[in-house]
Design a protein around this motif. Structure first.
Motif, PDB file in Angstrom:
ATOM      1  N   THR A 270       0.845  -1.198  -0.134  1.00  0.00           N
ATOM      2  CA  THR A 270      -0.078  -0.001   0.082  1.00  0.00           C
ATOM      3  C   THR A 270       0.781   1.238  -0.020  1.00  0.00           C
ATOM      4  O   THR A 270       0.339   2.379  -0.049  1.00  0.00           O
ATOM      5  N   ALA A 271       2.220   1.047  -0.110  1.00  0.00           N
ATOM      6  CA  ALA A 271       3.139   2.327   0.125  1.00  0.00           C
ATOM      7  C   ALA A 271       2.901   3.010  -1.157  1.00  0.00           C
ATOM      8  O   ALA A 271       2.726   4.395  -1.119  1.00  0.00           O
ATOM      9  N   GLY A 272       2.492   2.500  -2.328  1.00  0.00           N
ATOM     10  CA  GLY A 272       2.331   3.431  -3.546  1.00  0.00           C
ATOM     11  C   GLY A 272       0.974   3.901  -3.388  1.00  0.00           C
ATOM     12  O   GLY A 272       0.947   5.251  -3.741  1.00  0.00           O
ATOM     13  N   VAL A 273       0.123   3.345  -2.879  1.00  0.00           N
ATOM     14  CA  VAL A 273      -0.991   4.204  -2.660  1.00  0.00           C
ATOM     15  C   VAL A 273      -0.950   5.352  -1.566  1.00  0.00           C
ATOM     16  O   VAL A 273      -1.483   6.460  -1.749  1.00  0.00           O
ATOM     17  N   TYR A 274      -0.259   5.119  -0.666  1.00  0.00           N
ATOM     18  CA  TYR A 274       0.238   6.200   0.304  1.00  0.00           C
ATOM     19  C   TYR A 274       0.643   7.349  -0.387  1.00  0.00           C
ATOM     20  O   TYR A 274       0.331   8.487  -0.202  1.00  0.00           O
ATOM     21  N   LEU A 275       1.863   6.967  -1.046  1.00  0.00           N
ATOM     22  CA  LEU A 275       2.404   8.193  -2.037  1.00  0.00           C
ATOM     23  C   LEU A 275       1.687   8.798  -2.975  1.00  0.00           C
ATOM     24  O   LEU A 275       1.573  10.004  -3.254  1.00  0.00           O
ATOM     25  N   ALA A 277      -1.481   9.188  -2.376  1.00  0.00           N
ATOM     26  CA  ALA A 277      -2.272  10.059  -1.794  1.00  0.00           C
ATOM     27  C   ALA A 277      -1.501  11.419  -1.384  1.00  0.00           C
ATOM     28  O   ALA A 277      -1.888  12.507  -1.243  1.00  0.00           O
ATOM     29  N   ARG A 278      -0.025  11.031  -0.859  1.00  0.00           N
ATOM     30  CA  ARG A 278       0.717  12.264  -0.419  1.00  0.00           C
ATOM     31  C   ARG A 278       0.858  13.152  -1.511  1.00  0.00           C
ATOM     32  O   ARG A 278       0.886  14.269  -1.521  1.00  0.00           O
ATOM     33  N   LEU A 279       1.104  12.709  -2.901  1.00  0.00           N
ATOM     34  CA  LEU A 279       1.385  13.679  -3.791  1.00  0.00           C
ATOM     35  C   LEU A 279      -0.083  13.726  -4.764  1.00  0.00           C
ATOM     36  O   LEU A 279       0.067  13.862  -6.051  1.00  0.00           O
ATOM     37  N   SER A 280      -1.278  13.729  -4.129  1.00  0.00           N
ATOM     38  CA  SER A 280      -2.338  13.625  -4.992  1.00  0.00           C
ATOM     39  C   SER A 280      -2.434  14.816  -5.665  1.00  0.00           C
ATOM     40  O   SER A 280      -2.942  14.851  -6.906  1.00  0.00           O
TER      41      SER A 280
END
Lengths: 642, 106
Positions: A270-275, A277-280
């Motif tokens: 889910t790190a990619g999902v997090y990133l 979101a971070r850089l949405s």
């Protein structure tokens, strides 16, 4: 203890434990290593819970900066600067809570799961390393520190997938995961540097501020941001297993089951999902990238769902299901709804960890049997695991409100897709078909989940199941705790309690207007599938038809040929090249470079060798001749005449 | 004394030198090679003293060089012969063509 030190301790403690176990683990008993890991994870989780309770997650934003880390060039424009800073805003703290709490539970589970493993110290060291890397990833204040964690989780994942390295299947799976992730990480770095170049900052806060300031300027229109977003997408696809970099995830099941639960279901993937979101804000500004992401995510979603329904191995089925759920999260990201993606991330983490741990409990006590056909009826012997698996399955389907948060998050994703740019714009038809594809994938989700349940709940085969027993106390405790957490999450989400804490300020309120209709369809399908797989006594044309449908053939058997294509197009040529090169460099072989050099030397020396026959007279003659020649040249050069 | 001039003396020197040289190249016996080397040296010595006699009669440089050369030749002969004897004791051979191996003689 102030907030900064709590944040720092929370992120570092598992790492300290990892170092400790890596150095002294061999001398300690495995159980002690396990308890140390549990202690470290618990301490870490306590730090984050403390942080959350002191300030409330919604308003959290602290920086703990031990100091400067990277600095090239003078301060100001063009200097590359990044600090060793951890920051806990909503997103980071929520993720940190998830990682540390899940890590604590799964470490507890691992103690029992790994009790007969003589290398459990190595396992726990990798486990703790993973935790610390993941915490750094989600709490990093700048993109380069995120990359440190990003690589750390990749390394820990490699180590843990390859835990059973003596078996033939584990090392290739570990390499596969590692190599595939390397490809993604190169893209990640390229994207990070490009973003840095465009925005002149590495920490997320200034990045976003600078990006907002760019509005309408030349830099924004030059397309470089879009290229950076594309690169980042590559990195995200590698870590979060999106097409075409998804091939490692199913194979990653070669590791111990708790690893699959923690790394390949709840956190790392889910790190990619997090990133994202971070850089949405980057992705929102690049509709092209979002379109590409949507296509990849939907393909991943469909492929994962379909293949999950055809796997004979329980863990691989869950792995493909993870793939599908990640695709779903990226559908949300592509529809500019990071909030829905993150909601589904948390919901998915809960139910998928539950499913994996229940599957691990099953595997562990059916003596490492993973084939569904031979696990028939296993749940009937394991009351606690049975409850856990059912809770996980209901979460996976997301059909019941209050039973699982995924009921809401899946609905939110569908709705955000329905209200996204893809539906509104000139490509409305594509957007609408995307919507229905996602819905179809959700139906397949119901199918594969209840197919699993059907197998596990059918009549047990007594000859095989006589020696099956329910798992040990810690495993059961973990399963119960996670089940309670999953249900509690569903209830909390259903009652709207989370609005004020986790999700406030995360984008717009989500629409939900058709969830009951969807839920009805899901439940009906679930009952049908379950009945079909759990009760083979039903004899009918329908049954035969389902049998025929459920037999993997052609592309289904070969997982849509991805592995074959990679093998043919990438691995084979590279291997051939490597073989050629290795033969070329082989000192033993005639055709190799060392041999060739030797041959060359021999050929060149053949003539000269005859001069050096050891005959003194010859040497003297040559000497004299050379002296005469030298004299002649000297005279000629000096212009004298003989 | 029509023959006693520089050219004649140098011719004698060249003849001696060449004869010695051929001896060095063609003989196989180490002793003979040594002797030939001495002959070559004598050719050089004759060249030295004759050049001194005809070109710079008022100096003695050539004589000094000749003395030096003779001395060196003597020393060299002593060392060379002792080496030769050592080799001979090792390998029972004085033919250079048989001394083709480094290290222990065949």
């Amino acid at each position: 203890m102030n907030s900064e030190s709590a944040l720092l301790l929370g992120a570092i403690l598992p790492g300290v434990n990892a170092a400790l176990l890596a150095i002294y683990g061999r001398r300690l008993p495995g159980v002690l290593c396990g308890w140390l890991s549990v202690a470290a994870a618990t301490a870490s989780a306590s730090c984050f819970i403390l942080l959350a309770s002191v300030q409330g997650v919604a308003t959290a934003n602290w920086i703990a900066a031990p100091g400067e880390w990277i600095r090239f060039g003078a301060v100001g424009v063009g200097a590359l600067q990044a600090s060793m800073a951890l920051s806990a805003d909503q997103l980071g703290l929520a993720m940190a809570l998830l990682v540390s709490i899940a890590g604590t539970l799964i470490a507890l589970y691992s103690i029992q799961y790994m009790e007969h493993d003589e290398n459990s110290s190595r396992y726990f060291a990798g486990f703790s390393l993973f935790l610390t890397a993941m915490l750094i990833l989600v709490l990093a204040d700048n993109i380069f520190l995120t990359f440190v964690g990003w690589e750390g989780v990749g390394l820990a994942s490699y180590l843990l997938i390859g835990h059973y390295w003596k078996e033939s299947f584990a090392p290739p799976a570990a390499w596969k995961a590692f190599f595939t992730n390397r490809i993604g990480d190169v893209f990640f770095l390229l994207g990070a540097f490009l973003l840095y170049r465009e925005l002149g900052a590495a920490d997320y806060v200034s990045m976003e501020a600078n990006f907002k300031a760019l509005d309408g300027s030349e830099a924004l229109n030059s397309g470089r941001i879009v290229i950076a977003a594309f690169f980042l997408l590559g990195g995200i696809a590698g870590k979060s297993a999106q097409i075409p970099l998804h091939v490692w995830l199913p194979d990653a099941m070669a590791g111990p089951t708790p690893v699959s639960a923690l790394i390949h279901a709840a956190t790392m993937v889910t790190a990619g999902v997090y990133l994202a979101a971070r850089l949405s804000w980057v992705f929102v500004a690049a509709p092209v990238v979002q379109a590409v992401l949507l296509i990849a995510a939907i393909i991943t979603l469909l492929l994962g769902s379909v293949l999950a329904a055809y796997q004979a191995d329980i863990k691989r089925a869950l792995a493909y299901s993870t793939l599908a759920n990640l695709g779903l999260m990226f559908v949300a990201h592509a529809s500019s709804a990071p909030r829905a993606a993150m909601e589904h991330l948390f919901a998915h983490a809960a139910f998928k960890a539950l499913l994996f741990l229940a599957a691990g409990s099953i595997i562990h006590f059916a003596h490492h049997e993973q084939n569904l056909h031979r696990l028939k009826g296993v749940l009937r012997r394991m009351p606690v695991t049975r409850v856990a698996f059912w809770v996980g399955a209901i979460g996976s389907v997301g059909a019941l409100p209050f039973a699982s948060a995924s009921f809401y998050s899946k609905e939110a994703i569908l709705q955000s897709l329905a209200h996204s740019q893809f539906v509104a714009g000139p490509w409305g038809i594509a957007g609408a078909s995307a919507y229905w594809l996602v819905f179809a994938a959700e139906l397949i989700t119901v199918l594969y989940t209840f197919r699993l349940l059907g197998y596990l709940e059918s009549n047990p085969d007594d000859s095989r199941s006589a020696h099956w027993r329910e798992s040990g106390v810690w495993i059961r405790l973990t399963l119960v705790a996670l089940s309670v957490a999953a249900v509690a999450g569903g209830i909390a989400r259903g009652m709207g309690w989370l609005e004020k804490s986790f999700y406030s300020g995360w984008g717009p309120e989500l629409h939900a207007d058709s969830d009951w209709l969807h839920a009805l369809v899901f439940v009906a399908l679930a009952v049908a599938v379950f009945a079909n797989f759990a009760t083979p006594s039903v004899r009918s044309r329908w049954q035969r038809y389902v049998r025929w449908l459920a037999t993997p053939r052609g592309p289904l058997e070969r997982n849509f040929y991805f592995d074959d294509i990679n093998r043919k197009l990438l691995a084979e040529p590279l291997l051939q090249l490597a073989r050629t090169a290795s033969a070329f460099a082989d000192p033993e072989s005639e055709g190799g470079a060392p041999g060739m050099i030797g041959q060359l030397m021999l050929a060149a020396s053949g003539r000269v060798r005859r001069l050096l026959a050891g005959l003194l007279n010859e040497y003297a003659a040559w000497m004299a001749a050379a002296a005469a020649a030298g004299l002649a040249i000297a005279l000629w050069l000096s212009g004298a005449s003989l | 004394m029509t023959f006693f001039n520089l050219k004649a003396c140098l011719a004698l020197a060249v003849i001696l030198f060449a004869a010695g040289g051929f001896g060095v190249f063609l003989r196989r016996n180490m002793l003979q090679i040594f002797l030939s080397l001495e002959i070559m040296l004598n050719g050089v010595n004759i060249a030295l003293v004759s050049l001194n006699r005809f070109l710079w009669p008022e100096t003695q440089t050539g004589h000094y060089l000749y003395m030096l050369s003779i001395g060196v030749a003597a020393v060299e002969a002593a060392i060379g012969l002792s080496m030769l004897i050592a080799v001979f004791r090792n390998s029972r051979a004085v033919e250079s063509s048989e001394l083709r191996k480094l290290g222990d003689a065949s």
